[in-house]
Scaffold this motif. Structure first.
Motif, PDB file in Angstrom:
ATOM      1  N   LEU A  59       5.393  -1.335   5.766  1.00 29.46           N
ATOM      2  CA  LEU A  59       5.345  -2.666   6.368  1.00 29.46           C
ATOM      3  C   LEU A  59       6.747  -3.235   6.552  1.00 29.46           C
ATOM      4  CD1 LEU A  59       2.309  -4.222   4.447  1.00 29.46           C
ATOM      5  CD2 LEU A  59       2.377  -3.484   6.835  1.00 29.46           C
ATOM      6  N   SER A  60       7.604  -3.023   5.578  1.00 25.57           N
ATOM      7  CA  SER A  60       8.984  -3.518   5.676  1.00 25.57           C
ATOM      8  C   SER A  60       9.709  -2.881   6.855  1.00 25.57           C
ATOM      9  CB  SER A  60       9.734  -3.225   4.380  1.00 25.57           C
ATOM     10  OG  SER A  60      11.079  -3.641   4.464  1.00 25.57           O
ATOM     11  N   ASP A  61       9.481  -1.568   7.053  1.00 27.69           N
ATOM     12  CA  ASP A  61      10.098  -0.869   8.184  1.00 27.69           C
ATOM     13  C   ASP A  61       9.676  -1.473   9.515  1.00 27.69           C
ATOM     14  OD1 ASP A  61      11.306   0.830   6.411  1.00 27.69           O
ATOM     15  OD2 ASP A  61       9.950   2.521   6.749  1.00 27.69           O
ATOM     16  N   LYS A  62       8.464  -2.042   9.547  1.00 31.65           N
ATOM     17  CA  LYS A  62       7.928  -2.640  10.772  1.00 31.65           C
ATOM     18  C   LYS A  62       8.200  -4.143  10.842  1.00 31.65           C
ATOM     19  CE  LYS A  62       5.953   1.088  12.464  1.00 31.65           C
ATOM     20  NZ  LYS A  62       6.336   1.664  13.771  1.00 31.65           N
ATOM     21  N   GLY A  63       8.959  -4.661   9.877  1.00 30.56           N
ATOM     22  CA  GLY A  63       9.245  -6.094   9.864  1.00 30.56           C
ATOM     23  C   GLY A  63       8.051  -6.925   9.455  1.00 30.56           C
ATOM     24  N   LEU A  64       7.138  -6.325   8.668  1.00 31.88           N
ATOM     25  CA  LEU A  64       5.926  -7.008   8.239  1.00 31.88           C
ATOM     26  C   LEU A  64       5.897  -7.114   6.725  1.00 31.88           C
ATOM     27  CD1 LEU A  64       3.411  -5.019  10.502  1.00 31.88           C
ATOM     28  CD2 LEU A  64       4.323  -7.299  10.960  1.00 31.88           C
ATOM     29  N   SER A  65       4.978  -7.920   6.238  1.00 32.83           N
ATOM     30  CA  SER A  65       4.748  -8.016   4.798  1.00 32.83           C
ATOM     31  C   SER A  65       3.262  -8.263   4.566  1.00 32.83           C
ATOM     32  CB  SER A  65       5.580  -9.139   4.172  1.00 32.83           C
ATOM     33  OG  SER A  65       5.223 -10.393   4.723  1.00 32.83           O
ATOM     34  N   TYR A  66       2.779  -7.822   3.421  1.00 33.90           N
ATOM     35  CA  TYR A  66       1.360  -7.965   3.102  1.00 33.90           C
ATOM     36  C   TYR A  66       1.077  -9.332   2.482  1.00 33.90           C
ATOM     37  CZ  TYR A  66      -3.162  -7.220   0.895  1.00 33.90           C
ATOM     38  OH  TYR A  66      -4.473  -7.339   0.502  1.00 33.90           O
ATOM     39  N   ASP A  67       0.047 -10.001   2.983  1.00 35.70           N
ATOM     40  CA  ASP A  67      -0.383 -11.290   2.457  1.00 35.70           C
ATOM     41  C   ASP A  67      -1.605 -11.051   1.565  1.00 35.70           C
ATOM     42  OD1 ASP A  67      -1.531 -13.771   1.946  1.00 35.70           O
ATOM     43  OD2 ASP A  67      -1.007 -14.585   3.911  1.00 35.70           O
ATOM     44  N   PRO A  68      -1.450 -11.106   0.241  1.00 33.11           N
ATOM     45  CA  PRO A  68      -2.561 -10.800  -0.668  1.00 33.11           C
ATOM     46  C   PRO A  68      -3.668 -11.848  -0.669  1.00 33.11           C
ATOM     47  CG  PRO A  68      -0.677 -11.603  -1.912  1.00 33.11           C
ATOM     48  CD  PRO A  68      -0.213 -11.460  -0.492  1.00 33.11           C
ATOM     49  N   VAL A  69      -3.373 -13.033  -0.167  1.00 28.17           N
ATOM     50  CA  VAL A  69      -4.391 -14.089  -0.119  1.00 28.17           C
ATOM     51  C   VAL A  69      -5.309 -13.898   1.090  1.00 28.17           C
ATOM     52  CG1 VAL A  69      -4.816 -16.563   0.079  1.00 28.17           C
ATOM     53  CG2 VAL A  69      -2.898 -15.723  -1.313  1.00 28.17           C
ATOM     54  N   GLU A  70      -4.708 -13.638   2.250  1.00 23.49           N
ATOM     55  CA  GLU A  70      -5.490 -13.457   3.482  1.00 23.49           C
ATOM     56  C   GLU A  70      -5.967 -12.021   3.670  1.00 23.49           C
ATOM     57  OE1 GLU A  70      -6.431 -15.873   5.469  1.00 23.49           O
ATOM     58  OE2 GLU A  70      -5.387 -17.367   4.233  1.00 23.49           O
TER      59      GLU A  70
END
Length: 346
Positions: A59-70
């Motif tokens: 996800l970091s490589d793609k400029g993303l991050s995981y949202d554990p709430v949603e």
């Protein structure tokens, strides 16, 4: 104004001729199964430390991050990214991650040890009554992995085909969809006056097991953690996997059924997020005017503008309905499986 039963399924008051259903995860929610956000959170939360770190890296490589709430990006998007890295790098660690995601999905489904079958039983009972004692075949297309309809059929005493033949360990043989049950008096065959339900599980099932180049169905192995399930992982880009056996045969059969044996299709709990189903199965049939589709959705699908181009498309949402090209100011709750069952119950 919501849909009347006759608007939903024309001709149902006199029988089940040419009707069918397309069911997604929403139809299993009231039985106790998770929708996409909760499934995503259950899978990600239980990944091994190594694989959880690998997901974060991807996800970091793609400029993303995981949202554990949603629970976003959801498990479909995560699976797509894992496959993308596996294909690009051929690194076995991505295969290990993919296998763990699959195992955790199976584990999550199997954790619902006593699903609530009330509405699935009532749905099948309603179909059985509306068949009015005549030889009738109804097609149910689903992307769900669970065996709720198979379990409910046992309570209702309904014949169900899922594409397998044999005793306890049944081998995949889609010709069973064409079989008729009846009796022979001399040279005359008389079909039994009963309802016959064909279930086309486009993405496989927790009861389907891979053994080399063969696929079996066995309820005896549901709790066997070592069994390899014949299931297509939740992904947005599933086209390649649907070309493999047995999914290619099921997809082809669904395409042949729509417009021929099934002209009036109702979807419930289906989000239209599976692009391959939209592009290769539903859109061509709608474009050709071969089916009439009523989509009952808890929220508007992303492809709604594309669907609205087809005159044979109708839809019901919580805040509005699209009926015969007109938009109503009131919605419907028929996107809830329980409400659809209530409407169909004679």
């Amino acid at each position: 104004m919501s849909f009347s039963l006759s608007q939903l399924l024309p001709g149902i008051e006199t029988g089940l001729n040419k009707i069918g259903f397309l069911f997604g995860a929403g139809t299993s929610k009231e039985a106790g199964y998770p929708l996409m956000p909760d499934l995503t959170k259950a899978v990600v939360d239980n990944l091994s430390t190594v694989n959880k770190a690998l997901v974060e890296q991807i996800l970091s490589d793609k400029g993303l991050s995981y949202d554990p709430v949603e629970g976003t990006p959801n498990i479909e998007d995560l699976s797509d990214l894992v496959t993308e890295y596996l294909v690009a790098t051929h690194d076995s660690k991505y295969q290990v991650l993919e296998d763990e995601i699959r195992d955790l999905i199976v584990e999550n489904i199997l954790s619902v040890s006593e699903p609530d079958l009330e509405y699935h039983i009532r749905f099948l009972e309603a179909l059985k009554k509306r068949a009015q004692g005549t030889p009738t075949t109804v097609t149910l297309i689903t992307t769900n992995y669970d065996v709720l309809f198979e379990l409910a059929a046992g309570y209702v005493g309904l014949r169900v085909e899922t594409g397998f033949d044999g005793p306890l360990r049944r081998l995949f043989d889609p010709s069973v969809f064409e079989l008729k049950r009846g009796s022979v008096d001399k040279s005359r065959f008389s079909e039994r006056p009963e309802l016959h339900l064909n279930i086309l599980k486009l993405h496989g099932s927790i009861s389907w097991l891979s053994d080399g180049d063969k696929v079996f169905e066995s309820g005896l192995d549901l709790s066997n953690a070592s069994s390899k399930r014949a299931m297509i992982l939740p992904r947005r880009r599933k086209v390649i996997e649907t070309l493999a056996d047995p999914f290619d045969q099921l997809f082809t059969r669904a395409s042949r059924t729509l417009g021929l044996n099934c002209k009036y299709l109702v979807s419930c709990g289906f989000s239209f997020g599976d692009k391959h189903i939209n592009d290769l199965l539903l859109f061509p049939k709608l474009q050709a005017g071969q089916i009439r589709l009523v989509a009952l959705c808890g929220q508007e699908p992303q492809c709604l503008s594309d669907l609205m181009k087809f005159p044979a498309f109708h839809a019901g949402f919580p805040d509005k309905c699209l009926i015969d090209g007109n938009t109503t100011s009131s919605g419907t709750d028929l996107w809830k499986f329980s409400s659809l069952v209530e409407l169909m119950t004679p």
